[in-house]
Design a protein around this motif. Structure first.
Motif, short mmCIF file in Angstrom:
data_model
loop_
_atom_site.label_atom_id
_atom_site.label_comp_id
_atom_site.label_asym_id
_atom_site.label_seq_id
_atom_site.Cartn_x
_atom_site.Cartn_y
_atom_site.Cartn_z
N GLY A 89 1.79 5.48 -69.11
CA GLY A 89 1.70 5.01 -67.74
C GLY A 89 0.85 3.62 -67.86
N PRO A 90 0.49 3.37 -66.78
CA PRO A 90 -0.23 2.12 -66.42
C PRO A 90 -1.46 2.26 -67.37
CG PRO A 90 -0.53 3.34 -64.41
CD PRO A 90 0.65 4.21 -65.51
N VAL A 91 -1.99 0.73 -67.47
CA VAL A 91 -3.37 0.64 -68.25
C VAL A 91 -4.52 0.70 -67.25
CG1 VAL A 91 -4.85 -0.72 -69.78
CG2 VAL A 91 -2.16 -0.61 -70.13
N LEU A 92 -5.39 1.65 -67.39
CA LEU A 92 -6.53 1.77 -66.64
C LEU A 92 -7.95 1.27 -67.16
CD1 LEU A 92 -4.51 3.28 -64.72
CD2 LEU A 92 -6.21 4.53 -64.24
N THR A 93 -9.03 0.77 -66.58
CA THR A 93 -10.13 0.84 -67.05
C THR A 93 -11.26 1.58 -66.34
OG1 THR A 93 -9.90 -1.63 -67.83
CG2 THR A 93 -12.25 -0.90 -67.28
#
Length: 681
Positions: free
Chosen positions: A295-299
Motif C-alpha cells: 500500500g502507501p508509504v507511511l512514516t
C-alpha cells in the motif's frame, strides 16, 4: 483425570475430596505466579506460560471445600494478580489501580462458581469446563466502563504466526479457548495423579487390584494410560469401595466409565483443535502470498517524553516541535517519500489545534485562552512544513469545541487530526470513542459514585484526571491521498479492543470498509515500564482479526508496522538496536527538582554557582534520557489484504455465547446453594 471420578463418587454423601488450607494457599500462590509470569513478563516471550497460567486456578476452584473458600480463592488471588499484572497503571494512580483490580477480581466470582458447578454437578472434564468459563469471563471483563483486557492468555503468542492466524475466525477469544483447553487438560492430569496416589491402585499381571492404604506403588504414566480402559474400570469399583453405577440408561455403564469416556473425549477434542491450528495457520500464511499487496508509504515518528506530576514544565514545546520537524525532514530523504507522516497522541507539549478554538473571537477562561494562543503559535510551522513538502501530517491533540446547546460552554475531545497540504485540518479528524477508565472517563457521571471515584483516583494520582473529555460518536474512514487505500485512526487504549479497532465496520457494498489502521498513542504515563510492551503486543492480533496492515506511532511506546498476517517490521530502535531499554525513567526525579529550582529565577541569576548546578543537571537529564529512552522515525510500506474474515462478519458471537453460559452456570450454582438448607429442613 481420575480425581474427577472420586469427586463424582463423593456426591453420595461419602467423605468429600477436598484440598487442605495449606494446599489452597500454595495453589493460590502458584496461580498468581503463573499468571504474572505469563502476562506481566510476556516481554520475555514466555510462550509456555500461556499453556500453564490458569491450571493452578482451576485446581484451586474444584478442590476448595465450600463455595465460601471458592470465592475467597478467586477474589483474593485475582486481586493480587491484577494489581501485579497492571502495576504500570500505578504510575497514573495507585488508588485508581486498586479500584480497577478489585473490580476485575470481582468478575472472577461467577467464573469460579460456574467452573465448580460444571465440574462438580455435571462432571465435565476441566478441559471442557475451563475454556468455557474462562473465555466467557474474559469477555465479561472487556465490557463496561472499567474494561481492560488484562489476564488474557494470548499475550505471549504474538510472534507465533502459525498460531495467531486462527484469530480471524473468532478473534483472540478463539485462541484463548484453545489455550484454556490445554490448561484444563493439565489440571485433569494433575487430578488423576492425585486421585491415583490417594486410592493406591496399581496394575498387576492379573489385572487391576486395590492395595492397602498408604501404598504408593502406582505411577502417573500407569494412571493416565489405564484410566481409559473401560473394560477394567468395573474391577476398580469392586475393590475401591466407590459406588457402582449411575442411574442412567439401563445400568450398563458405571460412574467411572462415564467419567473416563468424557476424559477421553476431552483429550481427543484438545488434540484435534491443536492439530487444526497449525494447519489453518499454514494455509492462511501461504494464501497471503496472493492476497497481500503493498500500500502507501507511511512514516511514524516517535518522541520520548515520559512524564508525571511536577514536571509539566520540564519539556519545552518549542524544542519538541523542532525535534519532531527534524525527524520529518529525515523521512523525506527516504525513497519513495512518505504519503503520510504520523505523530503520536496528544501530549502536554502539543496544544489544541482545532480551528473552532484557534479562530474563536469570544472571551475564554484564562487557561483555555492560553491554550488558544499556544495553538496559534504551533499550527503555523506545521502548516508551512506540510504545504512546502506536500505531505499530510496526522497528529494527536486535544480539540475544544463549543457546545451545540450553550456556546459559552466548551467541550473537550481527544482527537487525531490531519493537517493537509490544502491548508485545512478540521474536516479530517477522528475523536477518540473509547475513553481510558479513570483518566479520561469516570463512571457514574452526575452521581455521587462519580465524585467518590474521582477523589479516590486523585488521592494518589500523578497526572491530573481529565474527566471532562467527551467520547466521539462515529468511526471515520479516511483515504490515503489520491490512491484507493482507505484507513481508520484509533487512539491509544482503543487498540486493545476489536470493536474499537474497526473490526466490525461495514461498508454497505460488501467490500472491506478499510485497508489499514493507524494507531496513535501516548505511553508516557507508563514511564518506560513493561506497560509499553503490553500495549504494543496486541497489534498483531488486531491485524489478523481484520486482515489489515497497522502503523503505530507512540510517545515512549513501541512504534512499528504490522502486516495483515501479524508479522512485525519497521520498529523504531535506538543506537544499540533496542526497541525498549528496560531502564525506566531515571531522569524524572531530577527533572522535578530542576522545575522547582527554575521557579526561583531571580535567585539563579544572582548565584552563578546555582546557575552552573542547574546547567549541569539539565545536561545530566539529557544524558539519562538518551540512555533510557528510544526516539526516531521509521518509513515503511504498509501492506493491505483483500481477504475479509469470518470474525469481522460475525463479531463476538462466540465470546458472547460463552459469557451467557458462564452467567447461567453461576446463577445455577447460587440457586443450588440456596436450595440446600431447605432440603435439610
Amino acid at each position: 483425570m481420575l480425581r474427577l471420578l472420586s469427586a463424582h463418587a463423593a456426591r453420595e454423601r461419602e467423605t468429600p475430596v477436598i484440598f487442605s488450607g495449606q494446599t489452597l494457599a500454595a495453589l493460590a500462590f502458584a496461580w498468581i505466579a503463573a499468571q504474572v509470569t505469563a502476562h506481566l513478563f510476556e516481554g520475555h516471550d514466555f510462550l509456555v506460560g500461556a499453556f500453564l497460567a490458569v491450571t493452578p486456578f482451576a485446581l484451586g476452584i474444584v478442590g476448595a471445600p465450600r463455595r465460601r473458600e471458592v470465592l475467597l480463592f478467586a477474589f483474593g488471588g485475582g486481586s493480587v494478580f491484577f494489581m501485579s499484572a497492571q502495576y504500570f497503571l500505578g504510575f497514573y494512580s495507585w488508588s485508581g489501580l486498586t479500584v480497577m483490580a478489585l473490580w476485575q477480581a470481582a468478575t472472577l466470582a461467577p467464573l469460579a462458581l460456574g467452573l465448580r458447578w460444571l465440574h462438580g454437578r455435571w462432571r465435565w472434564p476441566l478441559a471442557f469446563a475451563l475454556p468455557i468459563v474462562w473465555v466467557g469471563g474474559e469477555y465479561l471483563r472487556n465490557i463496561g466502563p472499567l474494561s481492560l483486557p488484562t489476564g488474557m492468555l494470548y499475550a505471549p503468542c504474538h510472534r507465533q504466526l502459525w498460531m495467531i492466524q486462527v484469530c480471524d475466525l473468532a478473534g483472540v477469544y478463539g485462541l484463548d479457548f484453545a489455550l484454556a483447553m490445554v490448561n484444563g487438560l493439565l489440571a485433569d492430569a494433575a487430578l488423576a495423579w492425585w486421585w491415583w496416589r490417594r486410592h493406591s491402585v496399581s496394575v498387576q499381571s492379573s489385572g487391576w487390584a486395590a492395595n492397602r492404604p498408604g501404598n504408593r506403588s502406582a505411577d502417573l504414566p500407569s494412571a493416565v494410560s489405564q484410566v481409559f480402559n473401560l473394560r477394567r474400570l468395573r474391577r476398580i469399583e469392586r475393590h475401591s469401595g466407590l459406588p457402582n453405577s449411575l442411574p442412567i440408561a439401563n445400568g450398563r455403564y458405571s460412574r467411572l466409565q462415564i467419567c473416563a469416556t468424557r476424559n477421553l473425549a476431552a483429550v481427543a477434542a484438545t488434540a484435534a483443535i491443536w492439530l487444526f491450528i497449525p494447519a489453518y495457520g499454514w494455509y492462511r500464511l501461504s494464501e497471503a502470498a496472493s492476497t497481500m499487496r503493498p500500500g502507501p508509504v507511511l512514516t511514524i515518528v516517535q518522541p520520548d517524553i515520559p512524564y508525571r506530576a511536577g514536571i509539566a514544565d520540564g519539556f519545552d514545546p518549542r524544542l519538541y516541535l523542532e525535534q519532531m520537524l527534524a525527524l520529518n525532514e529525515k523521512a523525506l530523504t527516504q525513497s519513495p517519500p512518505p504519503a503520510l507522516v504520523v505523530w503520536p497522541e496528544a501530549m502536554s507539549t502539543m496544544p489544541p489545534l482545532n480551528a473552532e478554538l484557534l479562530s474563536s473571537l469570544q472571551s475564554l477562561p484564562e487557561e483555555l485562552a492560553a491554550q488558544r494562543q499556544a495553538g496559534q503559535t504551533t499550527i503555523a510551522p506545521l502548516r508551512q512544513w506540510v504545504e512546502r513538502n506536500g505531505v499530510p501530517l496526522l497528529l494527536g491533540s486535544l480539540a475544544w469545541l463549543p457546545s451545540p446547546t450553550n456556546s459559552a460552554r466548551w467541550i473537550c475531545y481527544n482527537s487525531g487530526m490531519i493537517v493537509s497540504p490544502n491548508g485545512s485540518h478540521d474536516e479530517s479528524r477522528q475523536f477518540k470513542m473509547r475513553l481510558f477508565p479513570g483518566g479520561e472517563q469516570i463512571p457514574g457521571h452526575g452521581t455521587f459514585i462519580h465524585e467518590w471515584l474521582r477523589r479516590i483516583i486523585d488521592l494518589t494520582g500523578q497526572i491530573r484526571t481529565r474527566a471532562e473529555i467527551e467520547a466521539g460518536e462515529q468511526r471515520e474512514v479516511f483515504r490515503s491521498g489520491s490512491g484507493p487505500a482507505r484507513y481508520i485512526i484509533t487512539i491509544c487504549y482503543e487498540m486493545l479492543f476489536s470493536d474499537s479497532s474497526g473490526a466490525f465496520l461495514s461498508s454497505g457494498d460488501g467490500r472491506k470498509p478499510f485497508d489499514f489502521l493507524v494507531n496513535i498513542s501516548n505511553d508516557g504515563i507508563f514511564q518506560r515500564s513493561r506497560g509499553q510492551l503490553v500495549h504494543w503486543r496486541v497489534a498483531p492480533f488486531r491485524a489478523v482479526e481484520s486482515r489489515i496492515g497497522i502503523a503505530r506511532a507512540a510517545n515512549t511506546g513501541i512504534p512499528g508496522f504490522i502486516k495483515p498476517t501479524g508479522e512485525i517490521y519497521g520498529l523504531v530502535t535506538n543506537g544499540r538496536g533496542q526497541i525498549w531499554t528496560g531502564l525506566g525513567a531515571p531522569e524524572l526525579s531530577l527533572m522535578a527538582d530542576v522545575v522547582k529550582r527554575r521557579e526561583r529565577e531571580g535567585e539563579l541569576l544572582r548565584s552563578p554557582r546555582e546557575y552552573q548546578r542547574l546547567t549541569n543537571d539539565i545536561a545530566r537529564i539529557a544524558a539519562l534520557r538518551a540512555e533510557a529512552g528510544v526516539s526516531g522515525q521509521s518509513t515503511q510500506t504498509i501492506f493491505t489484504d483483500t481477504r475479509r474474515t469470518l470474525y469481522s462478519r460475525t463479531g463476538d458471537v462466540f465470546a458472547r455465547m460463552l459469557m451467557l453460559v458462564l452467567m447461567a452456570t453461576a446463577v445455577a450454582s447460587v440457586a443450588e446453594a440456596l436450595r440446600k438448607p431447605r432440603r435439610r429442613e
